[in-house]
Every structure is written in structure tokens, then in C-alpha cells.
Motif scaffolding. Structure first.
Motif, PDB file in Angstrom:
ATOM      1  N   LYS A   1       0.831  -1.210   0.000  1.00 36.51           N
ATOM      2  CA  LYS A   1       0.000   0.000   0.000  1.00 36.51           C
ATOM      3  C   LYS A   1       0.866   1.261   0.000  1.00 36.51           C
ATOM      4  CE  LYS A   1      -3.847  -2.099   2.560  1.00 36.51           C
ATOM      5  NZ  LYS A   1      -4.552  -2.107   3.864  1.00 36.51           N
ATOM      6  N   SER A   2       1.977   1.219   0.741  1.00 37.30           N
ATOM      7  CA  SER A   2       2.872   2.385   0.780  1.00 37.30           C
ATOM      8  C   SER A   2       3.509   2.628  -0.579  1.00 37.30           C
ATOM      9  CB  SER A   2       3.953   2.175   1.852  1.00 37.30           C
ATOM     10  OG  SER A   2       3.388   2.132   3.144  1.00 37.30           O
ATOM     11  N   TYR A   3       3.849   1.550  -1.279  1.00 34.29           N
ATOM     12  CA  TYR A   3       4.386   1.704  -2.637  1.00 34.29           C
ATOM     13  C   TYR A   3       3.354   2.390  -3.530  1.00 34.29           C
ATOM     14  CZ  TYR A   3       8.887  -0.737  -2.525  1.00 34.29           C
ATOM     15  OH  TYR A   3      10.193  -1.063  -2.310  1.00 34.29           O
ATOM     16  N   ILE A   4       2.121   1.911  -3.466  1.00 37.06           N
ATOM     17  CA  ILE A   4       1.059   2.479  -4.308  1.00 37.06           C
ATOM     18  C   ILE A   4       0.818   3.942  -3.953  1.00 37.06           C
ATOM     19  CG2 ILE A   4      -1.405   2.327  -4.846  1.00 37.06           C
ATOM     20  CD1 ILE A   4      -1.132  -0.731  -4.333  1.00 37.06           C
ATOM     21  N   LYS A   5       0.747   4.235  -2.655  1.00 39.55           N
ATOM     22  CA  LYS A   5       0.472   5.593  -2.200  1.00 39.55           C
ATOM     23  C   LYS A   5       1.574   6.558  -2.609  1.00 39.55           C
ATOM     24  CE  LYS A   5      -0.739   8.163   2.007  1.00 39.55           C
ATOM     25  NZ  LYS A   5      -0.965   8.051   3.482  1.00 39.55           N
ATOM     26  N   SER A   6       2.818   6.094  -2.579  1.00 37.44           N
ATOM     27  CA  SER A   6       3.946   6.969  -2.910  1.00 37.44           C
ATOM     28  C   SER A   6       4.236   7.032  -4.401  1.00 37.44           C
ATOM     29  CB  SER A   6       5.200   6.497  -2.163  1.00 37.44           C
ATOM     30  OG  SER A   6       5.604   5.219  -2.621  1.00 37.44           O
ATOM     31  N   GLY A   7       3.510   6.235  -5.170  1.00 39.06           N
ATOM     32  CA  GLY A   7       3.730   6.220  -6.617  1.00 39.06           C
ATOM     33  C   GLY A   7       4.877   5.350  -7.066  1.00 39.06           C
ATOM     34  N   LYS A   8       5.458   4.579  -6.136  1.00 47.55           N
ATOM     35  CA  LYS A   8       6.535   3.665  -6.519  1.00 47.55           C
ATOM     36  C   LYS A   8       5.929   2.433  -7.193  1.00 47.55           C
ATOM     37  CE  LYS A   8       9.916   2.822  -3.671  1.00 47.55           C
ATOM     38  NZ  LYS A   8      11.054   3.323  -4.439  1.00 47.55           N
ATOM     39  N   PRO A   9       6.507   1.971  -8.298  1.00 45.22           N
ATOM     40  CA  PRO A   9       5.933   0.811  -9.002  1.00 45.22           C
ATOM     41  C   PRO A   9       6.060  -0.463  -8.183  1.00 45.22           C
ATOM     42  CG  PRO A   9       8.021   1.485 -10.001  1.00 45.22           C
ATOM     43  CD  PRO A   9       7.676   2.537  -8.998  1.00 45.22           C
ATOM     44  N   VAL A  10       4.945  -1.165  -7.993  1.00 41.88           N
ATOM     45  CA  VAL A  10       4.981  -2.389  -7.194  1.00 41.88           C
ATOM     46  C   VAL A  10       5.726  -3.503  -7.910  1.00 41.88           C
ATOM     47  CG1 VAL A  10       2.867  -1.888  -5.919  1.00 41.88           C
ATOM     48  CG2 VAL A  10       2.736  -3.139  -8.080  1.00 41.88           C
ATOM     49  N   ASP A  11       5.906  -3.361  -9.232  1.00 42.99           N
ATOM     50  CA  ASP A  11       6.638  -4.428  -9.927  1.00 42.99           C
ATOM     51  C   ASP A  11       8.125  -4.406  -9.601  1.00 42.99           C
ATOM     52  OD1 ASP A  11       7.491  -2.252 -11.414  1.00 42.99           O
ATOM     53  OD2 ASP A  11       6.478  -2.857 -13.268  1.00 42.99           O
ATOM     54  N   GLU A  12       8.566  -3.405  -8.819  1.00 45.38           N
ATOM     55  CA  GLU A  12       9.938  -3.418  -8.311  1.00 45.38           C
ATOM     56  C   GLU A  12      10.110  -4.453  -7.198  1.00 45.38           C
ATOM     57  OE1 GLU A  12      10.943   0.464  -6.923  1.00 45.38           O
ATOM     58  OE2 GLU A  12      11.134   1.339  -8.929  1.00 45.38           O
TER      59      GLU A  12
ATOM     60  N   ASN B   1      -4.474  -9.320  -7.567  1.00 45.48           N
ATOM     61  CA  ASN B   1      -4.824  -9.179  -8.983  1.00 45.48           C
ATOM     62  C   ASN B   1      -4.925  -7.701  -9.358  1.00 45.48           C
ATOM     63  OD1 ASN B   1      -5.552 -12.140  -9.764  1.00 45.48           O
ATOM     64  ND2 ASN B   1      -6.676 -11.794  -7.863  1.00 45.48           N
ATOM     65  N   GLU B   2      -5.578  -6.924  -8.499  1.00 40.91           N
ATOM     66  CA  GLU B   2      -5.791  -5.506  -8.795  1.00 40.91           C
ATOM     67  C   GLU B   2      -4.506  -4.700  -8.771  1.00 40.91           C
ATOM     68  OE1 GLU B   2      -8.735  -3.891  -6.218  1.00 40.91           O
ATOM     69  OE2 GLU B   2     -10.415  -4.964  -7.162  1.00 40.91           O
ATOM     70  N   VAL B   3      -3.600  -5.016  -7.856  1.00 38.04           N
ATOM     71  CA  VAL B   3      -2.374  -4.210  -7.733  1.00 38.04           C
ATOM     72  C   VAL B   3      -1.270  -4.683  -8.671  1.00 38.04           C
ATOM     73  CG1 VAL B   3      -2.923  -3.615  -5.344  1.00 38.04           C
ATOM     74  CG2 VAL B   3      -1.413  -5.562  -5.803  1.00 38.04           C
ATOM     75  N   GLY B   4      -1.515  -5.757  -9.405  1.00 34.90           N
ATOM     76  CA  GLY B   4      -0.553  -6.178 -10.413  1.00 34.90           C
ATOM     77  C   GLY B   4       0.541  -7.107  -9.931  1.00 34.90           C
ATOM     78  N   LEU B   5       0.291  -7.814  -8.824  1.00 37.65           N
ATOM     79  CA  LEU B   5       1.310  -8.727  -8.315  1.00 37.65           C
ATOM     80  C   LEU B   5       0.936 -10.199  -8.477  1.00 37.65           C
ATOM     81  CD1 LEU B   5       2.540  -6.985  -5.028  1.00 37.65           C
ATOM     82  CD2 LEU B   5       3.843  -7.364  -7.119  1.00 37.65           C
ATOM     83  N   ALA B   6      -0.277 -10.470  -8.936  1.00 39.02           N
ATOM     84  CA  ALA B   6      -0.726 -11.860  -9.024  1.00 39.02           C
ATOM     85  C   ALA B   6       0.153 -12.689  -9.954  1.00 39.02           C
ATOM     86  CB  ALA B   6      -2.185 -11.912  -9.476  1.00 39.02           C
ATOM     87  N   ASP B   7       0.470 -12.136 -11.117  1.00 41.03           N
ATOM     88  CA  ASP B   7       1.296 -12.876 -12.082  1.00 41.03           C
ATOM     89  C   ASP B   7       2.654 -13.228 -11.489  1.00 41.03           C
ATOM     90  OD1 ASP B   7      -0.584 -12.953 -14.102  1.00 41.03           O
ATOM     91  OD2 ASP B   7       0.064 -11.062 -14.987  1.00 41.03           O
ATOM     92  N   LYS B   8       3.214 -12.280 -10.762  1.00 42.27           N
ATOM     93  CA  LYS B   8       4.535 -12.486 -10.176  1.00 42.27           C
ATOM     94  C   LYS B   8       4.497 -13.588  -9.111  1.00 42.27           C
ATOM     95  CE  LYS B   8       8.280  -9.211  -9.780  1.00 42.27           C
ATOM     96  NZ  LYS B   8       8.644  -7.793  -9.570  1.00 42.27           N
ATOM     97  N   VAL B   9       3.450 -13.544  -8.278  1.00 38.00           N
ATOM     98  CA  VAL B   9       3.310 -14.556  -7.231  1.00 38.00           C
ATOM     99  C   VAL B   9       3.137 -15.940  -7.852  1.00 38.00           C
ATOM    100  CG1 VAL B   9       1.862 -15.369  -5.324  1.00 38.00           C
ATOM    101  CG2 VAL B   9       2.382 -12.928  -5.539  1.00 38.00           C
TER     102      VAL B   9
END
Length: 533
Positions: A422-433, A502-510
Motif C-alpha cells: 500500500k505504501s508503494y502504491i500511495k507513494s507512486g513507486k511501481p509495485v513491480d519493483e 490481482n488488482e495491484v498487479g502482483l498476481a502474475d509475479k506470485v
């Protein structure tokens, strides 16, 4: 040598290096009986190794004149088997990194009570304690589960629903008992009190306040209590300070028991209660400890700042708690627990000596957590992680296990990892990092299969959602290759992960990591090494 008031008068204790209470035990017990000041709910190990020792130090220095009263509202055998047979005394073995042990006889606990109306004498004493004008605080370490009054479907648990219908006479739910006792205090003239959650969860004071108010309002709707009592809970006479507590306190250790027995202490055998609690008349824990509390005590408080407790404002406590729970300690602990179980480890300290696991928690803490942590100033986050990794988790004198830490993981992931997402999303940092957080989620799915990296079965640690989740993964076998769609119902569950993956874009990675972890024996080690090296 026995743990009893009479036995402590023997010079043998001090001759063998035990630190004894430096106050008159009988006198302090009488003072507490007459004018109780501190009641603690939850008779587990961290209470004796940390909180009771804080009060002991205050008593030793003359800063306090009353001891602590402890009540247990879930597992009454703790009181019956680990407290009362020993005059409520215990030995705290403080395990230091240099392998020396401070052996402290804890004598600050002067009463132990079973918090249930079925034990009429005990519950009558609890009512009297809540009625006492001298009572300053009721603290709690009852675990996250103690605050739950509803199931996953939002339905009240049967004991809670029964309490709503039957009223205050004989409540059975934990929160119901607390509210009923608060009514006793209200009836004595709306006396002030601080209710201090010291459970290991973010915004613990707010969670305690919310559940108590919800429960009380249901009783008010049923006509069991008055609106005046609800107003009392909302008033400045009742406070719910937030806190952050931190001290690694494992189960009673056989080596510590052996050392104490070799020095002549009798009857130290641990027991496992019918509710699967490991208890003994001794506790072992690390030397380091942290406790920060919001300084909001309407009826006064012990001089805790004189024994190292940080008393501060709510915002600062929240920053310290958030730093610890979501970045600097708890996520590292859970990552080690998951992969430790899969790789066959039985000691956390051994894991930290494993180059891959060390790299995992370093990457998780320093690279992925620290960039979004809010610095609380009173404690430096980087120094905290340094201490956690280099001193605390690596202390091979602390007999802590990944199996213990893996308990209730489904209840922990949302806070320990979801908040960072959530902090990544709030700060605009890409979660795919993020690399290690998806890896840990995948590792947990792999852990739920209860097959280790050598293909051998192991027993999952207790978890309230274990059977439900294992059923959802029952079809998965080593060597399978799964799609996101097959795991979507789990990955979208924000009550587990704190977010919909799924919504935040991490499902594929997991799922990609999970498939790598499923590629036969040795795949856990290979995948771990790939992502952390």
C-alpha cells in the motif's frame, strides 16, 4: 530449591547467582490486595519475561508499592499449572548473545486469576479489582485472535451471540468478560481507567476500543446496559492507549530447563495444556526489548519511563509500530518462518547463518521496506534492522523456531507485507519493483502444501484459516504448472494479503514464483537462491 515464598529465604538462591526480588513479597502482596493498580490480561510468556520484570524493577527501586495481578481468560490451565503451584513466582532466564544468562526470580506477580464466571471466587475478585479506585490500567496480551468477535463471514461467534442474548451475568466470550467488568467500574462512579493493548498488531489501541464499543452497543440495544455506560466508554475517563511491544520470547527451552534443574531448582517440567499452550514455571527470552506506549492514563500510571519504556504521543507510537511490524522485524520473521519450514530448519538463528535466507531478509528489509518506512525519530529504522539481523535473530542462544513463528500466518500477511505494498502504491513507486514480497507470498502457498523441499510431508503450524486454504490447494502437486485463474480466489483475498493481488498487479509475479517453487525436489532452494542472489 523450590519456587515458593518460603524457599526464597534460603541463601542458596543468591549463592547460585539468582537475582531475587529486592522487596518484601508479603508486604507488596498485601498492598496489592488492598489497592490494586495494574491488572494484566493474558498470562503468557511475554508477560512474565517483559512486563512483570518491568514492574519488578520498579518495586526493587522503590518506585512502586504494588505488584501486578494477572488474569487468564482463555487457557485456565496456565494459571493452575504454571502460576499457583509456585506462589506465582517464576524464573526469567535472560539469554544474552555472549551465552551468559541472567537468572531473575520474578516476584512482582502477586495474584493469578481465571477470568471466567464459572470460577466464582476468581471472577468476584476481578469485579472487586475493577471496582477499586486505585486501579490505573488494565493491559492485554491476548493475541490478535482475542479481539475477534466475528467469523470471516461477518457473523458473530456463537459465544458472543449467546452473551448478547443472556447479558452480563455469566459472559463467556473474552470481550464480553471485559465489558462486563467495565460495567462494574462504571457502577462504582464511572471511575477512570486506561485499557492498554500490548498485542503485536498495528493500531492495537484502536482495535481494542472498536471491539469493546461494538460489543457494548449490542448489549445496550438488547437492554442489558444503559446509554450512560456507552457514554462512559466514549468519555475521557476511559482511554485506549496505542502501544508497540517487542521482545522475542520462545517456548520454554529444554536446555534452559536442564541448566536450572542442575542448579537445584525442582519441579520445572513444562506442560502442554489441553489448548496446546506450552507453559512452565520458567521463561526464556532475549535480552533486548522495546515498549512504547501512548501516554494517556486518566487515573495515573506506574513510572514506566524509569525502566526504559518510551512514553510518547499516539502518532509516534504508530510510527514505531508501523516501522517494526511492516518493515523492520515482523516481515523478516515471517519470511524466515515460511522458508525455514520448507527447508527443514528448526532454529531461526541457524536460518540467519544460511546465505540465501540471510540475503532474503536483507533484501526484504533494507531494499524493499526501508524506502517507504516513516522514521519515528525515537528509534532509527536502519539501526533497528541492523540490530534485528545481526544481534537478535542471529542469537543462537534464543531457541526460537520457524514453526512457532509460522503460527497464524494467514492473520499476519496483510499487516506485515500488505502495508508495504500500500505504501508503494500511495507513494507512486511501481509495485513491480518488489521481488521478495511476491516470493514470500508464493513461498507461503508452497508451505500450505505441507511438503518440504525434499518432498517429505511436515505439519503446518496452527492457523484459523489453515483447513480452508489447504482445501483450496488440495489439487496442487509438485511438478504442476498453475495459471493465475486457478489461484485467483486466494490471490484476490485482501483479508489475507491486505490488498487484492490481482488488482495491484502482483498476481502474475506470485504465481510465477509459485510455479518455480513447485518444480520438484530442491526447487525451493533453487528459486530462493535465484531471487535473492
Amino acid at each position: 530449591m523450590k519456587l515458593s515464598y518460603q524457599s526464597l529465604k534460603s541463601p542458596e538462591w543468591q549463592e547460585k547467582g539468582y537475582q531475587l526480588p529486592q522487596f518484601n513479597l508479603e508486604e507488596i502482596a498485601k498492598n496489592t490486595q488492598k489497592s490494586p493498580a495494574w491488572l494484566h490480561l493474558g498470562a503468557g510468556n511475554i508477560f512474565r519475561a517483559f512486563l512483570a520484570n518491568l514492574q519488578q524493577r520498579l518495586l526493587n527501586s522503590g518506585e512502586a508499592q504494588q505488584g501486578i495481578i494477572v488474569a487468564e481468560g482463555f487457557d485456565y490451565e496456565i494459571i493452575e499449572k504454571a502460576y499457583r503451584p509456585y506462589d506465582n513466582l517464576s524464573v526469567f532466564a535472560k539469554l544474552k548473545n555472549d551465552h551468559s544468562v541472567d537468572k531473575i526470580v520474578i516476584g512482582s506477580i502477586v495474584e493469578s486469576l481465571r477470568m471466567d464466571p464459572a470460577f466464582q471466587e476468581d471472577f468476584a475478585r476481578l469485579k472487586a479489582i475493577f471496582q477499586a479506585p486505585s486501579l490505573q490500567m488494565v493491559s492485554l496480551t491476548i493475541t490478535e485472535k482475542g479481539y475477534l468477535i466475528k467469523n470471516q463471514q461477518g457473523e458473530y461467534y456463537p459465544a458472543v451471540q449467546a452473551d448478547f442474548e443472556q447479558g452480563l451475568a455469566a459472559p463467556q466470550s473474552y470481550i464480553g468478560k471485559i465489558v462486563a467488568l467495565l460495567v462494574e467500574r462504571f457502577n462504582q462512579g464511572a471511575l477512570p481507567l486506561a485499557l492498554v493493548s500490548m498485542d503485536n498488531m498495528s493500531e492495537n489501541g484502536a482495535k481494542l476500543q472498536k471491539v469493546i464499543l461494538e460489543f457494548a452497543e449490542q448489549w445496550q440495544k438488547s437492554g442489558h446496559i444503559s446509554q450512560d455506560f456507552i457514554n462512559y466508554l466514549h468519555s475521557d475517563k476511559i482511554s485506549f492507549p496505542w502501544s508497540m511491544i517487542d521482545k522475542i520470547t520462545p517456548r520454554p527451552d529444554a536446555e534452559v530447563q536442564k541448566q536450572l534443574q542442575n542448579e537445584g531448582i525442582e519441579d520445572l517440567e513444562p506442560v502442554v495444556t489441553s489448548k496446546n499452550t506450552y507453559v512452565a514455571p520458567f521463561v526464556n527470552a532475549e535480552e533486548l526489548e522495546y515498549l512504547a506506549i501512548e501516554d494517556n492514563f486518566p487515573n495515573g500510571r506506574p513510572a514506566l519511563e524509569k525502566v526504559g519504556v518510551i512514553l510518547t504521543d499516539r502518532a509516534t507510537v504508530n510510527k514505531i509500530e508501523t516501522m517494526k511490524v511492516t518493515t523492520c522485524l515482523n516481515p523478516l520473521h515471517t519470511a524466515l518462518a515460511i522458508f525455514g519450514c520448507l527447508l527443514g530448519f528448526t532454529k531461526i538463528s541457524d536460518e540467519v547463518r544460511d546465505s540465501d535466507l540471510l540475503a532474503l531478509i536483507q533484501k526484504l528489509g533494507y531494499q524493499e521496506g526501508l524506502p517507504v518506512v516513516i522514521n519515528p525519530k525515537l528509534i532509527n529504522p536502519k539501526q533497528f534492522i541492523d540490530e534485528v539481523i545481526n544481534i537478535r535473530l542471529s542469537n543462537d542462544f534464543i531457541p526460537d523456531t520457524p514453526q512457532r513463528i509460522a503460527t497464524d500466518t494467514s492473520q499476519k500477511l496483510a499487516i506485515r507485507f500488505g502495508e508495504t505494498i500500500k505504501s508503494y502504491i500511495k507513494s507512486g513507486k511501481p509495485v513491480d519493483e518488489l521481488v521478495t514480497i511476491p516470493l514470500v507470498f508464493a513461498g507461503w502457498l508452497r508451505y500450505l502444501l505441507a511438503i518440504d523441499d525434499q518432498g517429505k510431508p511436515f505439519e503446518n503450524s496452527p492457523d484459523p484459516r489453515l483447513n480452508e486454504l489447504k482445501d483450496k490447494l488440495a489439487y496442487v502437486k509438485l511438478g504442476d504448472h498453475l495459471s493465475v485463474d486457478q489461484l485467483r480466489s486466494i490471490l484476490s483475498d485482501n483479508t489475507i494479503f491486505g490488498v487484492d493481488l490481482n488488482e495491484v498487479g502482483l498476481a502474475d509475479k506470485v504465481v510465477h514464483c509459485f510455479n518455480e517453487l513447485l518444480m520438484g525436489t530442491g526447487a525451493v532452494r533453487r528459486t530462493l537462491h535465484k531471487y535473492v542472489s
